[in-house]
Design an enzyme around this catalytic site. Structure first.
Site, PDB file in Angstrom:
ATOM      1  N   LYS A   1       0.829  -1.210   0.000  1.00  0.00           N
ATOM      2  CA  LYS A   1       0.000   0.000   0.000  1.00  0.00           C
ATOM      3  C   LYS A   1       0.869   1.268   0.000  1.00  0.00           C
ATOM      4  CE  LYS A   1      -4.052   1.865   2.490  1.00  0.00           C
ATOM      5  NZ  LYS A   1      -4.936   1.691   3.663  1.00  0.00           N
TER       6      LYS A   1
ATOM      7  N   SER B   1      -9.841   1.745   2.610  1.00  0.00           N
ATOM      8  CA  SER B   1      -8.949   2.536   1.786  1.00  0.00           C
ATOM      9  C   SER B   1      -7.892   1.710   1.045  1.00  0.00           C
ATOM     10  CB  SER B   1      -8.241   3.565   2.658  1.00  0.00           C
ATOM     11  OG  SER B   1      -7.384   2.919   3.577  1.00  0.00           O
TER      12      SER B   1
ATOM     13  N   SER C   1     -10.182  -0.613   6.649  1.00  0.00           N
ATOM     14  CA  SER C   1      -9.523  -0.394   5.357  1.00  0.00           C
ATOM     15  C   SER C   1      -8.875  -1.614   4.725  1.00  0.00           C
ATOM     16  CB  SER C   1      -8.490   0.725   5.482  1.00  0.00           C
ATOM     17  OG  SER C   1      -9.157   1.960   5.522  1.00  0.00           O
TER      18      SER C   1
END
Lengths: 475, 473
Positions: free
Chosen positions: A69, A144, A168
């Site tokens: 990420k 997210s 997330s």
């Protein structure tokens, strides 16, 4: 060659060909991607794979490609939190998890898209544009960590790391039909994870199988003296991979099936619970009365912490820098230009919640509610081994559907945020489909009892075939 | 005599002490020895506040802070915690300062100073730990500067902020408080007060029980006294002209010796304190007994012991115990010679000579002063010779024995030679007459006689000079 697959398959492929060929195949697949899951493909990935081929490596992830990420620091590789304000920032150091992955022989493929500063449930607020759900390109992948889930679902990476502040990892795992774990707070060092809300977040793995989740955890979890909230505790996660839930007690919190839940999602989850019964587990309904306050508490705490965490992005030392006649003007302009709407909204709300005159009314009250939410979990988990609930109240929504209505977006987190407030572990596994979109089952455990939820998830996976279905878009 | 405090002055001080004797910074492993280094060479992701970095508490810093708290007679909190103080400034790399708020490591305490009218207890409100920001360096003067450079070497250094009650009634008492504080910190060996920025002072001052004004940017103790004198005068004049004192923050302009308004209450910052989520609360109360054991004898206790043990006057004991180095020096001297004489020589004479030359006690050695004191007490040299030897050593170096010889300071030696000279003159009138008649050689004869009488201990040239002097009388 690269496709929806797991670590053991890739190990076989590496044995048959080479780590270089495997990595090259993934890079080729990423090159053809339509989902905008990767923000950067690392040009060092091929070299890493080559080195593993020539020098050999006996690490548990030797030659296994992994996607990371955008908010996890990687030395020499751009780490921007998908924000304009961090354009050009290249960390001079590796996050703890990256060090661990490198030691284990993993090949870092690149960085994945996310909601700007992890503030979102849809990966639409990224400065790199939205990521598309591989199951339906008109839908969001969740967020997210939308990029990390989507690339795994699309076969662009076999495994990935995301971060979970209020859901997330679990939300995009559910929306993209992959497995995602939010570990107990303190389980994985946050050193190098760019903070959104420090007291809530954990780095978490995403994969196509529960077994891979355990393998990644064995590599990245564990004590790190550089994170004061890291817990010194030994555990072997792969030990939990046993097909046996006989006698396991499941709690089903009524509040997680409340207003706004999609009937088909609800049915998928109850079907899953029935499956557990078939496998020898029992369930009982439990009540967690403070759940309805969790969302408000979560957003106040997260935004308050964020308002402070994001203060450092002022154009002085790294990233975007606007022109201004003095420092204050430069810093203000940098922040005005660099942050997106949602980030600004949360900074402002967080600043407000911490301000004199409002601090007690909002921030302190939110902390008190957090304690009550924790107590709900303590009580519920005193009598059962795990809790089960829908990860998300509905399947993935359309791109653009909610982005203009932040409140409805926040409401989507209703079943995931209480877990972060309590700090307990939770895993999301595919448990069915609604209109061809995946549904996630959330299995929540006691503090540091990842092994029980991993075991439950593994057992479910072994006895169902939801996880074998492939997204149409990439099939 | 009771001090009336005619202007109703109340002064409270906030003193920032940089614990520069720690090896590493408060939250990272960077070295604290940056004072002679290039800018931005003692930095890492943590003290630069790079995204993703996390603080880890320096346990030694906690120990030092507890030592300071206990030495100031403070209560130590059960569990201490760090908070974030949020404000924007380029020297603050994280956009907040990690500090302590409602659970400071040390709570209420007190220290005793020599006040306007005798001993005075000054209350300590609290002492808390926090990180030092970086340092701005303007290119040229602040108003004409083309740019500003930032040096983060200082960023993350451990500060202890010691906050006093408004118990001081004059700039002099404030100065005494600062001196006492420094003395205690000096004893604890937690900081080097001579390093730049080791102690920084903010003062809160009010007159006639009015609103307080905070004066910032005071960089020295002398500066504190000056700033306070000015500020009290300013407030009094302002009131006399019918003005009203309101809560405000003022900046001390050291060069001009004045305070200038920075901001009023309406524009006070809201720091939005909240607990630092990246640091866990720290249980410290359990460690108090162990830390107490490591606490050295402090200035007041040492002073009392000196009076009792060495039978010296309180004034000397005070002078000898302000600095730990001087106290240790004195005790070493007192072990070799009469402690009372040692007190006079070290406290009154040596300290004065050192102070005059801006030197500290390291410039002198115990053996030398003990030798000088012995020479004086055994009446081999006069007191003024003793002072002369000290001055000579400080100015030119050398050892007492050599200086005594070089300068002929030995009283006893003088007497012997003088006596021999007198005898030689009395016993040899012919030679004396010859000398007066201009026969130079007769002098050699007389010198020979003196040398004979002193068994060679006299210096021939000295004997000659003394003979000539005597014969010329």
């Amino acid at each position: 060659m690269a496709a929806w697959t797991d670590i053991s398959n890739i190990k076989q492929k590496i044995a048959d060909s080479s780590a270089e060929e495997v990595t090259a195949a993934y890079i080729e697949t990423i090159g053809k991607s339509k989902i905008n899951g990767f923000t950067t493909v690392w040009d060092e990935a091929i070299n890493t794979a080559r080195e593993i081929d020539s020098n050999g490596h006996d690490g548990p992830l030797a030659g296994i490609p992994i996607a990371i990420k955008e908010n996890i620091s990687t030395k020499g590789l751009s780490t921007t939190c998908s924000s304009k304000i961090l354009q050009g920032y290249v960390p001079p150091y590796d996050a703890h998890v990256i060090e661990r992955l490198k030691e284990a022989g993993a090949v870092i493929l690149g960085k994945t898209n996310m909601d700007e500063f992890a503030m979102g449930t849809s990966t639409e607020s990224s400065c790199y544009g939205p990521t598309f759900n591989p199951w339906d390109m008109s839908r969001v992948p969740g967020g997210s960590s939308g990029g990390s889930a989507a690339v795994v679902a699309a076969g662009e990476a076999p495994i990935s790391l995301g971060s979970d502040t209020g859901g997330s990892v679990r939300c995009p795992a559910a929306y993209c039909g992959v497995v995602g774990l939010k570990p107990t707070y303190g389980c994985i060092s946050r050193y190098g994870l760019i903070s959104y809300a420090n007291s809530l977040e954990q780095i978490g793995p995403l994969a196509t199988t529960v077994s891979d989740i355990a393998t990644i955890m064995d590599v990245v979890a564990g004590y790190d003296s550089r994170d004061s909230t890291s817990i010194n505790r030994e555990n072997n996660y792969s030990d939990a991979l046993k097909d046996d839930v006989k006698g396991m007690k499941i709690g089903v919190p009524e509040e997680y099936f409340g207003e706004g839940i999609d009937k088909d999602v609800e049915k998928s989850v109850w079907d899953a619970i029935s499956k557990f019964e078939d496998m020898g587990a029992t369930y009982e309904k439990v009540s967690m009365p403070h759940t309805k306050y969790a969302l408000a508490s979560y957003y106040i705490i997260a935004m308050s912490e964020a308002s402070s965490n994001l203060a450092r992005f002022d154009g002085t030392r790294y990233g975007l820098r606007a022109e201004g006649e003095n420092w204050h003007v430069m810093a203000s302009k940098t922040r005005a230009e660099g942050f997106g709407t949602e980030v600004k909204r949360r900074i402002l709300l967080g600043t407000y919640a911490l301000s004199a005159g409002y601090h007690d009314k909002y921030y302190l009250k939110a902390l008190k509610v957090r304690t009550l939410v924790k107590q709900d979990f303590d009580k519920a988990l005193a009598n059962v081994d795990v809790l089960m609930a829908p990860t998300m109240p509905a399947s993935a929504f359309k791109i653009g559907e909610k982005i203009e209505d932040p409140l409805s977006l926040y409401l989507a987190d209703v079943n995931t945020v209480p877990i972060n407030l309590a700090g307990v572990p939770s895993i999301s596994v595919p448990c069915g489909f609604v209109d061809d979109m995946p549904v996630g089952l959330q299995i929540i455990g006691k503090q540091f009892d990842e092994n029980t939820i991993i075991k439950a998830a593994y057992c479910f996976e072994q006895n169902t075939n939801h996880h074998t279905r492939r997204p149409r878009e990439v099939a | 005599m009771v001090y009336e405090n005619p202007d109703g002055v109340r002064i409270g001080l906030e003193v920032h002490v940089q614990l520069n004797k720690l090896n590493t910074k408060l939250f990272c492993g960077c070295s604290t020895k940056y004072h002679d280094s290039e800018p931005n060479t003692h930095v890492c992701p943590v003290c630069l506040g790079l995204p993703g970095s996390l603080p880890v508490i320096n346990e030694k810093a906690v120990e030092y802070a507890m030592k300071i708290g206990l030495a100031l007679n403070c209560s130590i909190v059960e569990q201490t915690q760090f908070h974030r103080k949020n404000y924007y400034y380029p020297d603050l790399p994280k956009g907040f300062q990690t500090t302590q708020y409602d659970f400071p490591i040390a709570g209420e305490g007190k220290i005793v100073i020599e006040g306007e009218d005798g001993e005075r207890v000054i209350g300590i409100t609290r002492a808390h730990m926090e990180e030092d920001p970086g340092r701005l360096q303007h290119m040229g003067s602040i108003d004409k500067s083309k740019g500003t450079l930032i040096n983060y070497n200082r960023s993350g250094m451990t500060l202890i902020e010691i906050v006093s009650e408004p118990d001081m009634r004059s700039p002099k008492e404030a100065r005494r408080y600062l001196d006492k504080l420094r003395s205690i910190l000096d004893y604890l060996d937690v900081f080097d007060g001579d390093l730049e920025g080791a102690m920084r002072v903010d003062a809160n001052v009010s007159v006639f029980m009015g609103e307080r004004v905070e004066v910032k940017n005071i960089s020295s103790f002398k500066g504190a006294e000056r700033a306070l004198l000015y500020e009290i005068m300013r407030q009094k004049n302002h009131i006399r002209r019918g003005g009203e004192i309101t809560l405000e923050t003022r900046h001390f302009d050291e060069a001009r010796g004045v305070t200038l308004s920075m901001r009023t209450k309406e524009t006070e910052n809201d720091y939005r304190y909240f607990p630092e989520p990246d640091l866990v609360p720290l249980r410290v109360a359990d460690r108090v007994p162990e830390i107490l054991k490591t606490l050295p004898e402090l200035p007041d206790a040492k002073r009392a012991r000196f009076v009792k043990e060495y039978d010296i006057i309180d004034m000397h004991a005070r002078a000898l115990t302000t600095e730990i180095k001087v106290a240790n020096f004195y005790e070493d001297v007192a072990a070799k010679v009469d402690p009372k004489a040692a007190a006079v020589w070290v406290a009154d004479i040596l300290k004065g000579e050192l102070n005059y030359r801006d030197l500290n006690i390291d410039a002198f050695n115990v053996g030398d002063i003990a030798e000088i004191i012995t020479l004086v007490t055994e009446e081999k040299i006069t007191e003024s010779s003793g002072v002369e030897i000290i001055r000579t050593i400080l100015d030119n170096g050398g050892k007492p024995q050599d200086i005594v010889k070089e300068k002929g300071l030995l009283k006893v030696e003088d007497d012997i030679v003088a006596k021999a000279v007198e005898e030689a003159i009395a016993e040899n009138p012919e030679a004396v007459a010859d000398f007066h008649a201009g026969k130079e050689k007769s002098m050699n004869f007389l010198v020979g006689k003196v040398m004979q009488k002193t068994k060679g201990r006299a210096d021939a040239r000295e004997a000659r000079e003394k003979l000539i002097a005597k014969l010329s009388e």
